[in-house]
Scaffold this motif. Structure first.
Motif, PDB file in Angstrom:
ATOM      1  N   PRO A   1       0.799  -1.235   0.000  1.00 43.58           N
ATOM      2  CA  PRO A   1       0.000   0.000   0.000  1.00 43.58           C
ATOM      3  C   PRO A   1       0.829   1.282   0.000  1.00 43.58           C
ATOM      4  O   PRO A   1       0.276   2.372  -0.175  1.00 43.58           O
ATOM      5  CB  PRO A   1      -0.821  -0.128   1.293  1.00 43.58           C
ATOM      6  CG  PRO A   1      -0.965  -1.603   1.504  1.00 43.58           C
ATOM      7  CD  PRO A   1       0.369  -2.146   1.105  1.00 43.58           C
ATOM      8  N   ILE A   2       2.144   1.162   0.174  1.00 40.64           N
ATOM      9  CA  ILE A   2       2.988   2.357   0.125  1.00 40.64           C
ATOM     10  C   ILE A   2       2.918   3.034  -1.244  1.00 40.64           C
ATOM     11  O   ILE A   2       3.384   4.171  -1.416  1.00 40.64           O
ATOM     12  CB  ILE A   2       4.457   2.009   0.474  1.00 40.64           C
ATOM     13  CG1 ILE A   2       5.202   3.284   0.917  1.00 40.64           C
ATOM     14  CG2 ILE A   2       5.151   1.340  -0.710  1.00 40.64           C
ATOM     15  CD1 ILE A   2       6.576   3.012   1.460  1.00 40.64           C
ATOM     16  N   ILE A   3       2.329   2.345  -2.224  1.00 40.63           N
ATOM     17  CA  ILE A   3       2.121   2.950  -3.548  1.00 40.63           C
ATOM     18  C   ILE A   3       1.357   4.268  -3.413  1.00 40.63           C
ATOM     19  O   ILE A   3       1.640   5.235  -4.132  1.00 40.63           O
ATOM     20  CB  ILE A   3       1.357   1.976  -4.467  1.00 40.63           C
ATOM     21  CG1 ILE A   3       2.233   0.759  -4.782  1.00 40.63           C
ATOM     22  CG2 ILE A   3       0.922   2.671  -5.762  1.00 40.63           C
ATOM     23  CD1 ILE A   3       1.508  -0.342  -5.537  1.00 40.63           C
ATOM     24  N   ALA A   4       0.395   4.326  -2.494  1.00 41.84           N
ATOM     25  CA  ALA A   4      -0.415   5.553  -2.329  1.00 41.84           C
ATOM     26  C   ALA A   4       0.436   6.752  -1.928  1.00 41.84           C
ATOM     27  O   ALA A   4       0.398   7.795  -2.600  1.00 41.84           O
ATOM     28  CB  ALA A   4      -1.541   5.319  -1.325  1.00 41.84           C
ATOM     29  N   PRO A   5       1.231   6.678  -0.847  1.00 40.66           N
ATOM     30  CA  PRO A   5       2.072   7.827  -0.514  1.00 40.66           C
ATOM     31  C   PRO A   5       3.154   8.119  -1.555  1.00 40.66           C
ATOM     32  O   PRO A   5       3.545   9.278  -1.732  1.00 40.66           O
ATOM     33  CB  PRO A   5       2.684   7.463   0.845  1.00 40.66           C
ATOM     34  CG  PRO A   5       2.419   6.017   1.043  1.00 40.66           C
ATOM     35  CD  PRO A   5       1.220   5.681   0.238  1.00 40.66           C
ATOM     36  N   ILE A   6       3.619   7.087  -2.273  1.00 42.06           N
ATOM     37  CA  ILE A   6       4.596   7.327  -3.337  1.00 42.06           C
ATOM     38  C   ILE A   6       3.959   8.166  -4.438  1.00 42.06           C
ATOM     39  O   ILE A   6       4.567   9.122  -4.946  1.00 42.06           O
ATOM     40  CB  ILE A   6       5.132   5.992  -3.899  1.00 42.06           C
ATOM     41  CG1 ILE A   6       6.080   5.333  -2.890  1.00 42.06           C
ATOM     42  CG2 ILE A   6       5.854   6.221  -5.228  1.00 42.06           C
ATOM     43  CD1 ILE A   6       6.575   3.967  -3.309  1.00 42.06           C
ATOM     44  N   LEU A   7       2.725   7.834  -4.811  1.00 42.73           N
ATOM     45  CA  LEU A   7       2.018   8.616  -5.827  1.00 42.73           C
ATOM     46  C   LEU A   7       1.807  10.048  -5.353  1.00 42.73           C
ATOM     47  O   LEU A   7       1.933  10.995  -6.132  1.00 42.73           O
ATOM     48  CB  LEU A   7       0.679   7.967  -6.158  1.00 42.73           C
ATOM     49  CG  LEU A   7       0.727   6.682  -6.990  1.00 42.73           C
ATOM     50  CD1 LEU A   7      -0.659   6.053  -7.081  1.00 42.73           C
ATOM     51  CD2 LEU A   7       1.274   6.973  -8.379  1.00 42.73           C
ATOM     52  N   MET A   8       1.496  10.221  -4.077  1.00 42.83           N
ATOM     53  CA  MET A   8       1.317  11.563  -3.538  1.00 42.83           C
ATOM     54  C   MET A   8       2.622  12.347  -3.599  1.00 42.83           C
ATOM     55  O   MET A   8       2.630  13.549  -3.897  1.00 42.83           O
ATOM     56  CB  MET A   8       0.814  11.485  -2.092  1.00 42.83           C
ATOM     57  CG  MET A   8       0.376  12.827  -1.518  1.00 42.83           C
ATOM     58  SD  MET A   8      -0.330  12.637   0.162  1.00 42.83           S
ATOM     59  CE  MET A   8      -1.031  14.280   0.384  1.00 42.83           C
ATOM     60  N   ALA A   9       3.733  11.677  -3.340  1.00 44.25           N
ATOM     61  CA  ALA A   9       5.035  12.322  -3.425  1.00 44.25           C
ATOM     62  C   ALA A   9       5.348  12.748  -4.862  1.00 44.25           C
ATOM     63  O   ALA A   9       5.923  13.817  -5.100  1.00 44.25           O
ATOM     64  CB  ALA A   9       6.127  11.393  -2.904  1.00 44.25           C
ATOM     65  N   VAL A  10       4.953  11.913  -5.831  1.00 40.17           N
ATOM     66  CA  VAL A  10       5.146  12.261  -7.240  1.00 40.17           C
ATOM     67  C   VAL A  10       4.309  13.492  -7.590  1.00 40.17           C
ATOM     68  O   VAL A  10       4.777  14.409  -8.278  1.00 40.17           O
ATOM     69  CB  VAL A  10       4.772  11.069  -8.147  1.00 40.17           C
ATOM     70  CG1 VAL A  10       4.780  11.500  -9.621  1.00 40.17           C
ATOM     71  CG2 VAL A  10       5.740   9.918  -7.929  1.00 40.17           C
ATOM     72  N   ALA A  11       3.059  13.523  -7.114  1.00 38.45           N
ATOM     73  CA  ALA A  11       2.194  14.682  -7.341  1.00 38.45           C
ATOM     74  C   ALA A  11       2.816  15.934  -6.736  1.00 38.45           C
ATOM     75  O   ALA A  11       2.735  17.028  -7.312  1.00 38.45           O
ATOM     76  CB  ALA A  11       0.811  14.430  -6.750  1.00 38.45           C
ATOM     77  N   LEU A  12       3.424  15.780  -5.576  1.00 43.08           N
ATOM     78  CA  LEU A  12       4.100  16.888  -4.898  1.00 43.08           C
ATOM     79  C   LEU A  12       5.209  17.461  -5.770  1.00 43.08           C
ATOM     80  O   LEU A  12       5.374  18.688  -5.873  1.00 43.08           O
ATOM     81  CB  LEU A  12       4.658  16.380  -3.567  1.00 43.08           C
ATOM     82  CG  LEU A  12       5.341  17.300  -2.569  1.00 43.08           C
ATOM     83  CD1 LEU A  12       5.331  16.628  -1.194  1.00 43.08           C
ATOM     84  CD2 LEU A  12       6.790  17.608  -2.947  1.00 43.08           C
ATOM     85  N   VAL A  13       5.966  16.576  -6.393  1.00 47.58           N
ATOM     86  CA  VAL A  13       7.061  17.020  -7.279  1.00 47.58           C
ATOM     87  C   VAL A  13       6.492  17.827  -8.449  1.00 47.58           C
ATOM     88  O   VAL A  13       7.057  18.866  -8.828  1.00 47.58           O
ATOM     89  CB  VAL A  13       7.866  15.810  -7.794  1.00 47.58           C
ATOM     90  CG1 VAL A  13       8.856  16.241  -8.878  1.00 47.58           C
ATOM     91  CG2 VAL A  13       8.606  15.142  -6.643  1.00 47.58           C
ATOM     92  N   PHE A  14       5.384  17.381  -9.003  1.00 45.28           N
ATOM     93  CA  PHE A  14       4.758  18.138 -10.092  1.00 45.28           C
ATOM     94  C   PHE A  14       4.289  19.506  -9.607  1.00 45.28           C
ATOM     95  O   PHE A  14       4.361  20.491 -10.356  1.00 45.28           O
ATOM     96  CB  PHE A  14       3.592  17.347 -10.692  1.00 45.28           C
ATOM     97  CG  PHE A  14       4.000  16.389 -11.766  1.00 45.28           C
ATOM     98  CD1 PHE A  14       4.189  16.825 -13.076  1.00 45.28           C
ATOM     99  CD2 PHE A  14       4.207  15.047 -11.486  1.00 45.28           C
ATOM    100  CE1 PHE A  14       4.575  15.953 -14.086  1.00 45.28           C
ATOM    101  CE2 PHE A  14       4.591  14.159 -12.480  1.00 45.28           C
ATOM    102  CZ  PHE A  14       4.782  14.613 -13.781  1.00 45.28           C
ATOM    103  N   ASN A  15       3.808  19.580  -8.368  1.00 47.33           N
ATOM    104  CA  ASN A  15       3.436  20.878  -7.798  1.00 47.33           C
ATOM    105  C   ASN A  15       4.630  21.821  -7.770  1.00 47.33           C
ATOM    106  O   ASN A  15       4.526  22.998  -8.145  1.00 47.33           O
ATOM    107  CB  ASN A  15       2.891  20.715  -6.375  1.00 47.33           C
ATOM    108  CG  ASN A  15       1.476  20.173  -6.337  1.00 47.33           C
ATOM    109  OD1 ASN A  15       0.812  20.064  -7.370  1.00 47.33           O
ATOM    110  ND2 ASN A  15       1.001  19.840  -5.155  1.00 47.33           N
ATOM    111  N   LEU A  16       5.756  21.304  -7.307  1.00 48.74           N
ATOM    112  CA  LEU A  16       6.952  22.145  -7.191  1.00 48.74           C
ATOM    113  C   LEU A  16       7.482  22.549  -8.569  1.00 48.74           C
ATOM    114  O   LEU A  16       7.930  23.688  -8.758  1.00 48.74           O
ATOM    115  CB  LEU A  16       8.032  21.399  -6.402  1.00 48.74           C
ATOM    116  CG  LEU A  16       7.703  21.093  -4.929  1.00 48.74           C
ATOM    117  CD1 LEU A  16       8.824  20.293  -4.294  1.00 48.74           C
ATOM    118  CD2 LEU A  16       7.452  22.388  -4.160  1.00 48.74           C
TER     119      LEU A  16
END
Length: 258
Positions: free
Chosen positions: A85-100
């Motif tokens: 299930p760590i896939i979920a926070p990994i995806l959120m981290a990827v989204a965060l990078v796109f934000n930055l």
């Protein structure tokens, strides 16, 4: 294996800390006179409207956790859940990078950047309050399914404070998204066995969203939002597998005060 705590965990203690945190943040932000929808106008607004309350809350929460002796159960689980299930926070981290990547950094001045960096403290304050101290209190009596739901629900509910300077519809939407994000952070705690990584991800996420909203976002901003939505949907499915078989009720010795 039992652990020595200064005060035995109780549900009411966790709820009292949660309500106390809300009261402190609301009072400090109310006194500042800065509305939620005006935070991004300047570095001064962001600091006095949000950053100052986080600094005060950080000190009070650290003191409270020390007096209770709850640092270990608040920050660490005794066992980890299944890993995938760590896939979920990994995806959120990827989204965060796109934000930055999509942030208009040219719109920042030194004061706004400094104030935005203070926002990173929200990762500590909101996580130690909900998925730290509140979670520890709830685990003294409730099953893990209720622990996940109530910590995520109350995390979302605390964002109702933003209705003082934001349209009610937008605030309700924010509450729902916060519940989903809270589920992602809960999964990250259970998979890694510690709240620390959830604190880091939470702080960076809020920093990235404030940064993205300042100036004119780049064309990739929509990709980040889409990935984050996927992360949330995945988390709501995966959390059942994280909860299943979990026994994290804190075993304490008889020395803990009632």
């Amino acid at each position: 294996m039992s652990i020595e705590l200064k005060v035995r965990p109780r549900v009411w203690i966790g709820l009292a800390i949660y309500l106390g945190y809300i009261a402190v943040v609301f009072t400090v932000q109310l006194v500042s006179g800065v509305r939620y929808d005006e935070l991004g106008a300047s570095g001064s607004n962001l600091f006095f409207g949000a950053g100052l309350s986080l600094i005060i809350a950080t000190v009070l929460l650290a003191l409270t956790t020390t007096l209770l002796g709850w640092w270990r159960p608040a920050l660490f689980d005794r066992h980890r859940s299944v890993r995938w299930p760590i896939i979920a926070p990994i995806l959120m981290a990827v989204a965060l990078v796109f934000n930055l990547i999509s942030t208009d950094w040219g719109a920042f001045d030194g004061a706004f950047l400094a104030a935005a960096l203070v926002i990173l403290l929200v990762g500590f304050t909101e996580e130690i309050t909900t998925r730290g101290l509140l979670l520890t209190g709830l685990r003294s009596r409730l099953s893990e399914g209720w622990v996940w739901f109530l910590t995520s629900f109350l995390f979302g509910a605390m964002h109702l404070l933003n209705a003082t300077g934001q349209a009610l519809g937008a605030t309700i939407q924010q509450v729902v998204f916060a519940f989903i994000a809270g589920t992602v952070f809960y999964i990250l705690r259970r998979v890694t066995g510690t709240l620390i990584w959830a604190m880091v991800l939470h702080g960076m996420w809020d920093f990235s969203t404030f940064a993205l909203s300042h100036g004119t976002p780049g064309p990739l901003a929509g990709i980040g939002a889409t990935i984050n939505l996927i992360a949330g949907v995945f988390a709501l499915i995966a959390v059942a597998f994280v909860i299943r078989g979990t026994d994290e009720r804190t075993p304490v010795n008889e020395g803990g005060r009632p």
